[in-house]
Design an enzyme around this catalytic site. Structure first.
Site, PDB file in Angstrom:
ATOM      1  N   HIS A 179      47.906  -2.548 -23.261  1.00  0.00           N
ATOM      2  CA  HIS A 179      48.160  -2.982 -24.638  1.00  0.00           C
ATOM      3  C   HIS A 179      48.307  -1.717 -25.487  1.00  0.00           C
ATOM      4  CE1 HIS A 179      47.601  -6.572 -27.507  1.00  0.00           C
ATOM      5  NE2 HIS A 179      47.894  -5.548 -28.294  1.00  0.00           N
TER       6      HIS A 179
ATOM      7  N   GLU B 130      53.705  -6.849 -25.047  1.00  0.00           N
ATOM      8  CA  GLU B 130      54.739  -6.538 -26.030  1.00  0.00           C
ATOM      9  C   GLU B 130      55.395  -5.172 -25.809  1.00  0.00           C
ATOM     10  OE1 GLU B 130      53.095  -7.125 -29.953  1.00  0.00           O
ATOM     11  OE2 GLU B 130      52.542  -9.191 -29.542  1.00  0.00           O
TER      12      GLU B 130
ATOM     13  N   TYR C 134      54.817 -15.097 -33.614  1.00  0.00           N
ATOM     14  CA  TYR C 134      54.345 -15.059 -35.001  1.00  0.00           C
ATOM     15  C   TYR C 134      55.376 -15.633 -35.971  1.00  0.00           C
ATOM     16  CZ  TYR C 134      50.499 -12.348 -33.222  1.00  0.00           C
ATOM     17  OH  TYR C 134      49.379 -11.980 -32.519  1.00  0.00           O
TER      18      TYR C 134
ATOM     19  N   GLU D 206      49.589 -15.106 -27.709  1.00  0.00           N
ATOM     20  CA  GLU D 206      49.098 -14.701 -29.033  1.00  0.00           C
ATOM     21  C   GLU D 206      49.766 -15.567 -30.076  1.00  0.00           C
ATOM     22  OE1 GLU D 206      49.519 -10.620 -30.282  1.00  0.00           O
ATOM     23  OE2 GLU D 206      48.785  -9.866 -28.362  1.00  0.00           O
TER      24      GLU D 206
ATOM     25  N   ARG E 139      41.324 -13.490 -23.315  1.00  0.00           N
ATOM     26  CA  ARG E 139      42.351 -12.508 -22.962  1.00  0.00           C
ATOM     27  C   ARG E 139      41.945 -11.179 -23.607  1.00  0.00           C
ATOM     28  NH1 ARG E 139      47.977 -11.237 -25.550  1.00  0.00           N
ATOM     29  NH2 ARG E 139      48.571  -9.651 -24.058  1.00  0.00           N
TER      30      ARG E 139
ATOM     31  N   ASN F 266      54.038 -14.097 -27.142  1.00  0.00           N
ATOM     32  CA  ASN F 266      53.296 -13.820 -28.373  1.00  0.00           C
ATOM     33  C   ASN F 266      54.219 -14.193 -29.524  1.00  0.00           C
ATOM     34  OD1 ASN F 266      51.527 -12.716 -26.571  1.00  0.00           O
ATOM     35  ND2 ASN F 266      51.662 -10.624 -27.357  1.00  0.00           N
TER      36      ASN F 266
HETATM   37  O1  IFM Z   1      47.422  -7.037 -33.584  1.00  0.00           O
HETATM   38  C1  IFM Z   1      48.637  -7.274 -32.947  1.00  0.00           C
HETATM   39  C2  IFM Z   1      48.452  -7.268 -31.447  1.00  0.00           C
HETATM   40  O2  IFM Z   1      47.887  -6.083 -31.006  1.00  0.00           O
HETATM   41  C3  IFM Z   1      49.776  -7.442 -30.765  1.00  0.00           C
HETATM   42  N1  IFM Z   1      50.504  -8.564 -31.277  1.00  0.00           N
HETATM   43  C4  IFM Z   1      50.600  -8.723 -32.705  1.00  0.00           C
HETATM   44  C5  IFM Z   1      49.230  -8.598 -33.353  1.00  0.00           C
HETATM   45  C6  IFM Z   1      49.338  -8.751 -34.873  1.00  0.00           C
HETATM   46  O3  IFM Z   1      50.141  -7.748 -35.411  1.00  0.00           O
END
Ligand code: IFM
Length: 449
Positions: free
Chosen positions: A119, A164, A291, A359, A75, A289
């Site tokens: 992006h 995002e 985290y 992500e 990706r 994405n």
């Molecule tokens: O590095 C970023 C990415 O560009 C977008 N999502 C989160 C990642 C970590 O912060």
């Protein structure tokens, strides 16, 4: 990989400004990230993406590395400023050629290309004309998407419109931490609408039976710090701005009324109800994405402070609570179970929609050992736990189709510059040497099982 559904996609992700460098090469125009990174005090240590990982010249080596790890999908994102240096008007064939070479190199190595059209790197001339606060930018995005997909349709079959949009809107125009660095209060919601409209228009322009098109969001489960009415209301506000403001228009064809009321934007949005069918048109998948989750409490005093730059307009004083979970170097709490919670929530909104984790990954302060190895056991544990959560999600019947690690290579982590390393491959920025970290070696072994 017999524990995962047949055809499950394993990939790694990167983004143009974070890895490519070569910012002035082959006709590329300036983007808002060039301007922002070159503005004093915006980026830690004054770093820029001028060179980054030099991926523009080393993409073939990097794609071979990705394939050698056992990954079969890449990706990457396309720089709008390489394709259309002024954002609109004259196309730059050299920019399109670069992405054709990237896609062809993927295919030669048994890797499926997944391209993200945006992006965060808006061409600077479009920002000068109003950026995402104006409707015209959405229409220019559609044109760029159509040109790019049209030129690469024989080699790229999987597309993401935006990455995002929460970050583009609320970090770009809310608290100003990201380019273009503006602090526009509730007007940042206009950016949300124009980004989503850009997504919808691009979807209309590029989706066909021959390709699959989706969007990558960064939703996060939001928990109330307590059962008190005040904390639950604070969590509702945070959830509204982070999640429902994107998921509801895309998946349900409506904006969340409570968010528009909290932010004082209901009248403005009412004028654009007509755009909702475009925004909510069917797509082929949703990228998630993920985290970490958020736990939110109410402030002691008033919740709103219109003068304060923030990512939560109308609710500027929300309090993020530390629940005692371990954290990565970003300060993000580690909670793999919340990935399942999130996928379930989205699946309830859109039961048939295929989902990908587009992500997932972690930053840690890696060090190169005397033997040249990078022992990153914490990153490995983070990946193992989240991949296991993904496996469980698929096993319980959620339509999870793939998982992309963030990220292949250490790279330019936006306002943190090069001080945060998320890669499974270490980059020595002085020499551009790539070294697979122990987490990358673990991944290769895992994928070969
Ligand atoms: O590095 C970023 C990415 O560009 C977008 N999502 C989160 C990642 C970590 O912060």
């Amino acid at each position: 990989m017999k524990d995962f559904p047949e055809g499950f996609v394993w990939g790694a992700a990167t983004a143009a400004y974070q890895v490519e460098g070569a910012v002035a090469e082959d006709g590329r125009g300036p983007s808002i990230w060039d301007t922002f990174a070159h503005t004093p005090r915006r980026i830690a240590d004054g770093e820029t993406g001028d060179v980054a990982d030099d991926h523009y010249h080393r993409y073939a080596e990097d794609i071979r590395l990705l394939a050698d790890l056992g990954l079969t999908a890449y990706r990457f994102s396309i720089s709008w400023s390489r394709v259309l240096p002024s954002g609109a008007g004259k196309t730059n064939p050299a920019g399109l050629d670069f992405y054709r070479r990237v896609a062809e190199t993927c295919l030669e190595n048994g890797v499926t290309p997944y391209a993200t059209l945006y992006h965060w790197d808006l061409p600077q001339p479009l920002e000068d004309a109003g950026g995402w606060l104006v409707r015209d930018t959405a229409e220019r995005f559609r044109d760029y998407a159509a040109i790019t997909q049209g030129a690469l349709s024989d080699v790229v079959k999987h597309w993401m419109t935006l990455n995002e949009p929460w970050c583009s809107a609320f970090l770009g125009y809310g608290n100003g931490e990201h380019a273009p660095g503006r602090t526009e209060g509730a007007d940042s919601l206009k950016a949300v609408h124009h980004l989503l409209l850009g997504h919808g228009l691009a979807l209309q322009a590029i989706r066909s039976p021959e390709n699959s098109v989706g969007i990558a969001l960064n939703p996060a489960p939001v928990y109330a710090a307590s059962e008190s009415e005040a904390d639950r209301d604070a969590a509702r506000r945070a959830d509204g701005l982070r999640n429902r403001m994107f998921l509801d228009p895309l998946l349900l064809g409506k904006y969340p009324g409570d968010v528009l009321e909290d932010t004082g934007m209901a009248d403005w949005f009412a004028r654009y109800d007509v755009d909702l069918p475009v925004i909510s048109a069917p797509m082929d998948f949703l990228g998630v994405n993920y985290y970490c989750p958020q736990t939110i409490a109410a402030p002691d005093g008033p919740i709103a402070d219109p003068g304060k730059a923030s990512t939560t307009p109308g609710s500027e004083n929300l309090v993020a609570v530390d629940t005692g979970l371990d954290r990565t170097q970003m300060g993000w709490p580690i909670d793999p179970d919340s990935l399942k919670t999130l996928l379930r929530t989205i699946n309830e909104l859109a039961p048939e929609l295929p989902l990908y984790v587009t992500e997932n990954g972690a930053a840690y302060p890696d060090e190169v050992g005397p033997d040249g190895r990078i022992e990153d056991a914490e990153r490995q544990r983070y990946l193992e736990q989240h991949i296991e959560a993904g496996r469980q999600a698929a096993a319980e019947g959620l339509p999870l189709k793939g998982y992309f690690i963030w990220t292949l290579l250490d790279n330019f982590e936006w306002s943190y510059g090069f001080s945060r390393r998320f890669g499974i491959v270490h980059v020595d920025y002085a020499t551009q040497t790539r070294t697979v970290k122990e987490s990358g070696r673990w991944l290769k072994e895992f994928l070969s099982r």
